[in-house]
Write an enzyme that holds these catalytic residues in place. Structure first.
Site, PDB file in Angstrom:
ATOM      1  N   LEU A   1       0.730  -1.166   0.037  1.00 38.46           N
ATOM      2  CA  LEU A   1       0.056   0.051   0.022  1.00 38.46           C
ATOM      3  C   LEU A   1       0.932   1.204   0.009  1.00 38.46           C
ATOM      4  O   LEU A   1       1.898   1.256   0.762  1.00 38.46           O
ATOM      5  CB  LEU A   1      -0.959   0.268   1.099  1.00 38.46           C
ATOM      6  CG  LEU A   1      -1.814   0.909   1.111  1.00 38.46           C
ATOM      7  CD1 LEU A   1      -3.130   0.617   0.395  1.00 38.46           C
ATOM      8  CD2 LEU A   1      -2.683   1.062   2.627  1.00 38.46           C
TER       9      LEU A   1
ATOM     10  N   ASP B   1       5.518   0.488   2.121  1.00 36.41           N
ATOM     11  CA  ASP B   1       6.085   1.039   1.276  1.00 36.41           C
ATOM     12  C   ASP B   1       7.457   1.479   1.690  1.00 36.41           C
ATOM     13  O   ASP B   1       8.444   1.488   1.220  1.00 36.41           O
ATOM     14  CB  ASP B   1       5.641   2.049   0.405  1.00 36.41           C
ATOM     15  CG  ASP B   1       5.177   3.304   1.128  1.00 36.41           C
ATOM     16  OD1 ASP B   1       5.110   3.135   2.379  1.00 36.41           O
ATOM     17  OD2 ASP B   1       4.622   4.189   0.617  1.00 36.41           O
TER      18      ASP B   1
ATOM     19  N   GLU C   1      -6.467  -0.574  10.598  1.00 35.63           N
ATOM     20  CA  GLU C   1      -6.719  -1.724   9.807  1.00 35.63           C
ATOM     21  C   GLU C   1      -6.097  -3.000  10.230  1.00 35.63           C
ATOM     22  O   GLU C   1      -6.393  -4.103   9.970  1.00 35.63           O
ATOM     23  CB  GLU C   1      -6.570  -1.265   8.535  1.00 35.63           C
ATOM     24  CG  GLU C   1      -4.986  -1.528   7.764  1.00 35.63           C
ATOM     25  CD  GLU C   1      -4.123  -0.443   8.266  1.00 35.63           C
ATOM     26  OE1 GLU C   1      -2.980  -0.565   8.033  1.00 35.63           O
ATOM     27  OE2 GLU C   1      -4.462   0.339   9.294  1.00 35.63           O
ATOM     28  N   ASP C   2      -4.644  -2.558  10.749  1.00 37.28           N
ATOM     29  CA  ASP C   2      -3.878  -4.067  11.085  1.00 37.28           C
ATOM     30  C   ASP C   2      -4.347  -4.521  12.467  1.00 37.28           C
ATOM     31  O   ASP C   2      -4.562  -5.531  12.572  1.00 37.28           O
ATOM     32  CB  ASP C   2      -2.504  -3.591  11.336  1.00 37.28           C
ATOM     33  CG  ASP C   2      -2.214  -2.275  12.287  1.00 37.28           C
ATOM     34  OD1 ASP C   2      -3.235  -1.640  12.440  1.00 37.28           O
ATOM     35  OD2 ASP C   2      -1.234  -1.678  12.310  1.00 37.28           O
TER      36      ASP C   2
END
Length: 916
Positions: free
Chosen positions: A665, A742, A829-830
């Protein structure tokens, strides 16, 4: 005579003179023409040699001196230019002639190569043709032929089948036409328009609206009745008014037979009646439904056809979604009351000795008095309450009882009041009707629904009752089923259960309620899934997210960072020289579907429940490609290793050829992204890289992407959302996903080690940065902690392996409220993925190596550096706990390291971990 002689002599003299003169003239002419030019040339040459040697008068002069005249200079230049061009053209001509000669040689060589290639092509075509023929022969020998199922009456196109011998004789084998539902049909369902039949105007508008909305979202519904496998008819719940009386059974029977696709007997039709009230009309009682199945909440024993009709749950939340914040938590296990019951017995209105034949459902129910077990139940429960051994609440009279069927226990008060009592109850008693003929009722289903909704473990008294979808759900794992004669042992039985057993049953009940009963869409999907499972038709594959690729151009060949690739003598595995290949998979087959029908779905919440792997799963109406076809839910074939028999059966074991996909992402950090992609060059077992471009601004036109020898797919997203990281992209063709930020720096040996660990624990998140949660005693809430510790409960997905299976669960099964909060905070989100996996597996994640953080020198500031980052994560954890009803995260001190990788560990932390 002398005169004549003298005349001749005189006359001959002129003739001789003329002869001599001609000779002289010829000689002189010859001399002039030959010798005079020679003498003149010699003379002139002698003059030039005797004079000034620098000035020639008559001899040849240099070209420059001849061109001293202005009118001659231009001509001289032209002559020199033309001469030079002629020389160049001649050189080119010779060069072209040589090139033509070489090309002719190459043409001849190409002609010979073409002839040879044609011969090879013909040979290959012959080989291919022979191979195809052999393959077809093998397929014909080893695979059975697929043909349509046998019709009910195969010799007629539209048979007028005789009615069943008795109303209860219908079974699938005799009343369902399998010929319309081949295994490869996809289970098309045609739904009648509720306004197209006469009684449609009597249907409850809320039920009708909810039904129509659910039909629109169902993937099995088709508008073509000619190809339909199943025909769905909504018959209720009905609203009766004095001005518009309901049709009689005979009128209704005529209206059913008038349906355009009824085909005289109604085979492959399902009549659905959805109840919103505790007392509902048994609208289809005494109505001959032929070979049409009935799905409703209320059944009489002589009406219900076991294995053919379907007992469904009541439709409590017609158009509303459940509010997870109002659902009480599943812990603590023990609540204020051990058990509760509030209800009032509805006595029979008619004596069993009355000889008049029953004319309606209500009259039939009034025929038998309630069994004396109900009186014993009242006495026993009151005795338990009076003993004060445990705090219980039993009330057998109501101030405001709800209307109920005769011989049934009426509900008390309003729904909100009943829920408040159940929220304080560890167990909730659900007493079956006193009349054994009433095998299912809407009031009974309403009690069961409310108990599951708030986490009160149902205790069903009465073994003659049919619970909703009892053919497919193992209710013993979510409720306690007790025959009425054992009511005296009930208190002992409830006290003997351990906290772990009660928590497991409460979790299972929450799963059943949330998955099958909570919304109208779930109810409809459950009905269709039940029928589809009964006739053993494989489910349709779940959708995958299509990739809208952003075009990009590759630059120079990426190099390999020496710091990342220098692994010493370690053998990381082969750098694949072949094209990327997808994970080996198998199609979900008939045998597997039939074999796991009775045992796979109703254990504690797990992948067999929430995921379309289960034969009965209305939440995902299309069972996934993971176990179907395509590239979604399809587990790899058998092998060795794995993480246990159950999960290995679903996801597969180790295989000799397996790769993984990197999902990265990114958001407007092009330089950081290019560096991260370049570091993946030469990584073994890498299938492809999927870059999720989360920015609305496309990449720069002049951006050169590194050529790492593998496909780099850049995905355009619809919006900036961290949930995009876990979308099941169809470009991901491997089951192993390495989710990576990234700006994460990982060595190749670390990635390979993590991949090997994941292959032995495919149901877990396997990654590098570990985190844990903690309970804040002062504020009575959960906290997120990122400090170094021997204990952990989460592995961040910024650098972690997980199965693509969980991408489907995260995107399609996990409650939408969690994804909405991730979008609201642009965070967590993790944590959400860790909650999901721990909830499914009841296992903690696995951390590998000593990595705890990642350093990215020169990278722009990340979101995690913001001061509000940790406050938001605290809020996320507490909100997720409310949604799940408990804390699913589990602590572990287990970390996987290998001495072969020469991991350096602090001396004060080596005692915290176990090693392999």
């Amino acid at each position: 005579m002398q005169r004549n002689g003298g005349g001749v002599g005189v006359g001959g003299q002129p003739w001789m003179f003329r002869r001599v003169r001609l000779t002289w003239l010829s000689f002189m002419l010859f001399f002039i023409l030959v010798f005079f030019p020679l003498i003149a040339h010699y003379y002139l040459t002698t003059i030039d040699e005797a004079g000034d040697r620098d000035k020639h008068i008559f001899g040849p002069r240099p070209g420059g001196e001849l061109c001293e005249a202005k009118h001659v200079q231009d001509l001289c230049r032209i002559r020199e230019s033309v001469s030079e061009e002629l020389l160049q053209l001649e050189a080119k001509r010779q060069e072209l002639n040589g090139e033509i000669a070489r090309l002719n040689l190459r043409i001849e060589a190409c002609k010979r190569s073409i002839d040879s290639a044609k011969q090879d092509l013909l040979q290959l075509k012959n080989v291919i043709s022979q191979t195809e023929h052999s393959y077809k022969e093998l397929m014909a020998q080893n695979q059975p032929k697929l043909s349509l199922p046998v019709r009910l009456l195969p010799d007629k196109e539209d048979p007028g089948l005789p009615p069943p011998k008795s109303p209860r004789s219908c079974r699938l084998r005799s009343c369902f036409d399998y010929a319309r539902c081949p295994l490869t049909s996809g289970f098309p369902v045609y739904v009648y328009d509720t306004d197209s039949y006469p009684w449609g105007s009597y249907i409850d508008p809320l039920v009708k609206q909810a039904f129509v909305a659910s039909v629109k979202s169902n993937i099995y519904v088709t508008n073509n009745p000619n190809i339909a496998c199943l025909y769905l008819v909504l018959v209720g719940e009905l609203q009766e008014s004095p001005s518009f009386p309901l049709p009689s059974p005979s009128e209704l029977e005529k209206q059913l037979k008038a349906l355009p696709y009824w085909r005289s007997d109604g085979h492959n039709h399902v009549l659905v009646q959805l109840s919103r009230k505790s007392m509902t009309q048994n609208f289809l009682y005494n109505v001959s439904t032929g070979r049409a199945a009935v799905a409703q909440s209320t059944f009489l024993e002589q009406q219900y056809r076991e294995g053919f009709d379907l007992v469904v749950s009541p439709l409590v939340h017609a158009l509303s979604e459940p509010n997870f914040l109002e659902v009480p938590p599943q812990v603590p296990v023990k609540r204020k009351y051990l058990f509760t019951f509030q209800g009032e017995r509805v006595e029979s209105l008619r004596s069993s000795l009355q000889e008049a034949p029953p004319q309606s459902f209500e009259e039939e129910m009034e025929g038998d008095p309630p069994a004396d077990y109900d009186d014993r139940i009242i006495g026993t429960l009151k005795a338990v309450q009076d003993s004060h051994l445990d705090q219980v609440l039993v009330e057998f009279t109501c101030k405001n009882p709800r209307p109920s069927l005769p011989t049934e226990w009426a509900l008390c008060g309003e729904r909100e009041d009943r829920l408040e009592v159940l929220k304080a109850s560890t167990f909730a008693l659900v007493i079956a009707a006193g009349d054994g003929q009433l095998v299912a009722s809407a009031g009974f289903g309403m009690r069961l629904f409310e108990a599951l909704e708030v986490g009160a473990i149902p205790v069903v008294l009465g073994d003659h009752s049919r619970l909703p979808y009892h053919q497919f759900i193992r209710w013993s794992e979510a409720a306690i089923l007790v025959p009425k004669p054992r009511v005296t042992e009930l208190h002992f039985l409830l006290r003997s259960l351990s906290d772990n057993d009660m928590l497991a049953m409460r979790r299972q009940g929450r799963f059943l309620w949330e998955t099958y009963f909570s919304t109208s869409e779930n109810v409809l999907n459950t009905i269709l899934a039940s029928i589809r499972t009964s006739i053993q038709v494989p489910a349709a594959p779940i959708k995958e997210e299509p990739v809208h690729e952003i075009p990009h151009k590759a630059g120079k060949l990426a190099g390999t960072d020496a710091n990342l690739a220098d692994n010493g003598d370690l053998d990381l595995g082969p750098v694949e020289t072949e094209p990327p290949y997808a994970s080996p998979r198998f199609l979900r087959n008939f045998t597997y579907t039939a074999a796991d029908t009775y045992r796979s779905w109703n254990r504690a919440p797990g992948p067999f429940h929430l995921f379309p792997h289960t034969p009965l799963d209305p939440v995902l109406p299309s069972e996934a490609k993971f176990l179907g076809s395509g590239t979604g839910f399809r587990p790899i074939g058998g092998g060795t290793g794995g993480s246990g028999k159950e999960f290995q059966a679903a996801l597969g074991g180790n295989v000799p050829r397996e790769q993984f996909t990197v999902v990265m992402l990114t958001y407007e950090r092009e330089e950081v992204l290019m560096n991260s992609l370049e570091r993946l060059n030469g990584l073994p077992y890498l299938n492809k890289v999927v870059v999720v471009w989360n920015s609305p601004k496309p990449p720069s036109d002049d951006l050169l992407w590194p050529d790492i020898g593998l496909p780099i797919v850049v995905v355009r997203t619809e919006k900036n959302s961290l949930n995009n990281r876990f979308l099941p992209w169809d470009a991901v063709e491997t089951e192993a996903i390495l989710s990576i930020d990234d700006d994460a720096h990982l060595r190749h040996d670390e990635i390979m080690f993590g991949f090997r660990v994941w292959r032995e624990a495919r149901d877990r998140i396997v990654g590098f940065p570990g985190r844990y949660h903690a309970w804040d005693v002062n504020h009575q809430s959960w906290l997120y902690n990122s400090n170094y510790s021997c204990e952990l409960s989460m592995v961040l997905t910024g650098a972690a392996f997980f199965h693509k299976y969980y991408a489907y669960l995260y995107s399609y099964v996990m409650p939408q409220a969690i994804r909405d909060m991730v979008d609201e905070y642009i965070n967590c989100e993790d944590i959400a993925m860790n909650f999901l996996v721990s909830h499914i597996t009841r296992k903690p994640p696995i951390k590998v190596t000593s990595r705890w953080t990642f350093r990215c020198p020169g990278c722009p500031q990340a979101l995690s550096h913001d001061d509000s980052h940790f406050h938001e994560r605290h809020k996320c954890i507490n909100f997720f706990v409310k949604v799940y009803g408990y804390m699913p995260l589990l602590y572990t001190q287990f970390r996987v390291d290998s001495v072969l990788f020469k991991t350096r560990l602090p001396h004060d932390k080596t005692k915290c971990f176990k090693f392999i």
